[in-house]
Design a protein around this motif. Structure first.
Motif, PDB file in Angstrom:
ATOM      1  N   TYR A   1       0.840  -1.497   0.034  1.00 49.16           N
ATOM      2  CA  TYR A   1       0.214   0.234   0.131  1.00 49.16           C
ATOM      3  C   TYR A   1       0.839   1.446   0.150  1.00 49.16           C
ATOM      4  O   TYR A   1       1.958   1.259   0.936  1.00 49.16           O
ATOM      5  N   GLY A   2       0.460   2.136  -1.085  1.00 51.89           N
ATOM      6  CA  GLY A   2       1.426   3.459  -0.942  1.00 51.89           C
ATOM      7  C   GLY A   2       2.610   3.468  -1.756  1.00 51.89           C
ATOM      8  O   GLY A   2       2.860   4.649  -2.125  1.00 51.89           O
ATOM      9  N   ASN A   3       3.154   2.303  -2.240  1.00 51.16           N
ATOM     10  CA  ASN A   3       4.341   2.431  -3.053  1.00 51.16           C
ATOM     11  C   ASN A   3       4.052   3.396  -4.253  1.00 51.16           C
ATOM     12  O   ASN A   3       5.054   3.972  -4.760  1.00 51.16           O
ATOM     13  N   ASP A   4       2.890   3.440  -4.656  1.00 50.01           N
ATOM     14  CA  ASP A   4       2.658   4.234  -5.649  1.00 50.01           C
ATOM     15  C   ASP A   4       1.977   5.562  -5.527  1.00 50.01           C
ATOM     16  O   ASP A   4       1.916   6.543  -6.620  1.00 50.01           O
TER      17      ASP A   4
ATOM     18  N   PHE B   1       2.186   8.132   3.773  1.00 54.80           N
ATOM     19  CA  PHE B   1       1.354   7.119   3.263  1.00 54.80           C
ATOM     20  C   PHE B   1       1.720   5.499   2.939  1.00 54.80           C
ATOM     21  O   PHE B   1       1.854   5.240   1.818  1.00 54.80           O
ATOM     22  N   THR B   2       2.160   4.863   4.002  1.00 56.64           N
ATOM     23  CA  THR B   2       2.555   3.419   3.782  1.00 56.64           C
ATOM     24  C   THR B   2       1.529   2.576   4.581  1.00 56.64           C
ATOM     25  O   THR B   2       0.862   3.177   5.508  1.00 56.64           O
ATOM     26  N   PHE B   3       1.530   1.367   4.518  1.00 57.10           N
ATOM     27  CA  PHE B   3       0.719   0.436   4.933  1.00 57.10           C
ATOM     28  C   PHE B   3       0.789   0.363   6.760  1.00 57.10           C
ATOM     29  O   PHE B   3      -0.046   0.636   7.251  1.00 57.10           O
ATOM     30  N   PRO B   4       2.174   0.310   7.091  1.00 52.68           N
ATOM     31  CA  PRO B   4       2.056   0.429   8.643  1.00 52.68           C
ATOM     32  C   PRO B   4       1.594   1.841   9.033  1.00 52.68           C
ATOM     33  O   PRO B   4       0.872   1.755   9.951  1.00 52.68           O
TER      34      PRO B   4
END
Ligand code: SAH
Ligand code: SF4
Ligand code: F3S
Length: 442
Positions: free
Chosen positions: A208-211, A217-220
């Motif tokens: 999540y958030g890589n793009d 805005f990351t998964f953790p």
């Protein structure tokens, strides 16, 4: 005015279950009502899956069976969408072989299902809507939730991993993450609506958030933010890919108030040569390292996994590495599948393992995992859980722990227990492989 009805047949993963809620939303917005009765339905939708050959064969059989319904009710509208129809060859096949099907659409066209239906109703032309590439995420699709106590929330779509056996990246497109604040807002609304269980969905939630290219805005960080929403609910997510399950994520789960301690961590194989051939991009040593870290930081965690047996060229010794891994890790749930070649994927052209060997391996693995799950049941004895009252049957309340185990509680009428609410319970005994407990006040 005549009441109009729809029926949606959903196949495949939770992602599809949730997408059917969006299809239902578009139908409800047009005045249709849900029915389970095929003969009553004015619109029948097949939301399909392509993950294994068995899924596709079953769906085609069920679409075939609608011929009679269409004959009896010529106005019946049949639509087929989802991962199976995103493959052009399948979309063409359905159009050619099943004249009763009115609308065929791929995964990238789902948000326009309502419009396609309107068009068909006005012109009665059979149509196929199939785009090769994904569109930007559309937040305006209405949703009609049908999954009882659990609410699904997409956090991302698509997959970039290209495991060599898997059709998903071809039929779901590249990874697209939803806007961070949109997700937070949706979960806040669901908690306010009283949902006791909320499950975040993505093919690989850790990506999540890589793009989004923003370190906030990351998964953790998303999980940490969602965990701050006050209320009595459990936050679950699926699926995690072991290649990028970080220590940061494990720490957040360990210190959270709401995040489930049951982690679904697909391993696929216990053998490094097979994992490399699968393009999983982790070794079994790395996987075991993650399991150890989870277990040391979250002692009451539960682990489940997916496994593929009979991947091309898998030898008996290599299968035994998987078998021994399951024996050593003692999973609380194993979802095992026989490898099924998918057209266009690299593994489909590798040297195949005979079907009887796959059957033998899956049977041995499932027997082992069943006996471990049975033995694991004693681990629940004498523990307290904050659990969901899922059902009440006569004088017994059936509680669901977030690892998926059920605990029965006999009611004497004085407890005031309601379905869909969370309570503290204590597990007292195990009889005929069923856990029994009682409500407590912590
Ligand atoms: N994105 C998730 C799961 C996607 S599909 C993940 O990466 O874990 C769910 C499961 O179906 C996979 O974990 C895998 O075990 C199984 N699967 C996928 N393709 C398959 C195939 N061709 N044959 C057999 N099982 C398959
Ligand atoms: Fe398929 Fe691998 Fe993507 Fe999961 S991570 S959806 S198994 S390609
Ligand atoms: Fe099936 Fe598509 Fe899900 S192939 S498993 S419905 S993403």
């Amino acid at each position: 005015m005549k009441t109009l009805y729809y029926k949606i047949n959903t196949y495949g993963c939770q992602m599809n279950v949730h997408e059917s809620e969006k299809i239902a939303g578009m139908l409800e917005a047009r005045g249709y009502h849900a029915t389970e009765d095929d003969t009553l339905a004015d619109v029948i939708v097949f939301n399909t899956c392509a993950i294994r050959d068995g899924a596709e064969t079953k769906i085609l059989g069920n679409i075939g069976a609608t011929k009679k319904l269409k004959k009896a009710k010529p106005d019946l509208i049949i639509a087929v969408c989802g991962c199976m129809t995103q493959q052009k060859s399948r979309a063409d096949e359905i159009r050619a072989k099943y004249p009763q099907v009115s609308i065929v659409l791929g995964t990238h066209n789902l948000a326009d299902f309502g419009k396609y239906l309107d068009t068909y109703i006005s012109d009665r032309h059979r149509s196929t809507y199939l785009e090769d590439t994904e569109r930007p995420i559309n937040e305006d699709v209405p949703m009609y939730r049908t999954s009882g106590h659990n609410a699904w929330v997409n956090i991302m779509y698509g997959c970039n991993n290209f495991c060599t056996y898997c059709i998903v990246p071809y039929v779901r497109g590249r990874e697209r993450s939803r806007n961070f604040d949109d997700i937070v807002h949706e979960v806040e609304t669901l908690v306010a609506d009283g949902y006791p269980s909320i499950t975040l969905l993505g093919q690989n939630v850790n990506s999540y958030g890589n793009d989004l290219h923003d370190a906030r805005f990351t998964f953790p960080k998303l999980l940490a933010r969602l965990d701050q929403i006050p209320g009595d609910y459990v936050l679950k997510f699926m699926t995690s890919h072991p290649k990028d399950l970080s220590s940061e994520l494990i720490d957040i789960i360990a210190s959270s108030k709401h995040i489930s301690h049951t982690i679904h961590l697909p391993v696929q194989s216990g053998n490094n040569r097979i994992l490399a051939l699968m393009n999983r991009r982790y070794t079994i040593e790395k996987y075991k390292g993650i399991v150890n870290e989870i277990r040391s930081k979250i002692p009451d965690s539960h682990l489940t996994c997916d496994i593929i047996v009979g991947f091309p060229t898998e030898t008996e010794e290599e299968f035994m590495d998987t078998y021994n891994l399951v024996r050593d890790i003692r999973y609380d749930g194993v979802f095992a599948f026989m490898y099924s070649p998918r057209r266009g994927t690299p593994a489909s052209t590798m040297e195949q393992v005979p079907s009887e060997v796959k059957h033998d391996r899956i049977n041995r693995l499932l027997k082992l995992s069943k006996s471990i799950i049975k033995e694991n049941s004693t681990n629940f004895l004498d523990h307290d859980y904050h659990a969901l009252c899922d059902k009440i049957v006569d004088d017994t309340a059936i509680f669901l722990l977030d690892c998926g185990k059920t605990v029965n509680v006999k009611l004497d009428g004085s407890e005031n227990i309601r379905c869909g609410k969370m309570y503290d319970i204590h597990v007292d005994s195990l009889k005929n492989n069923i856990l029994w407990g009682r409500k407590i006040n912590l």
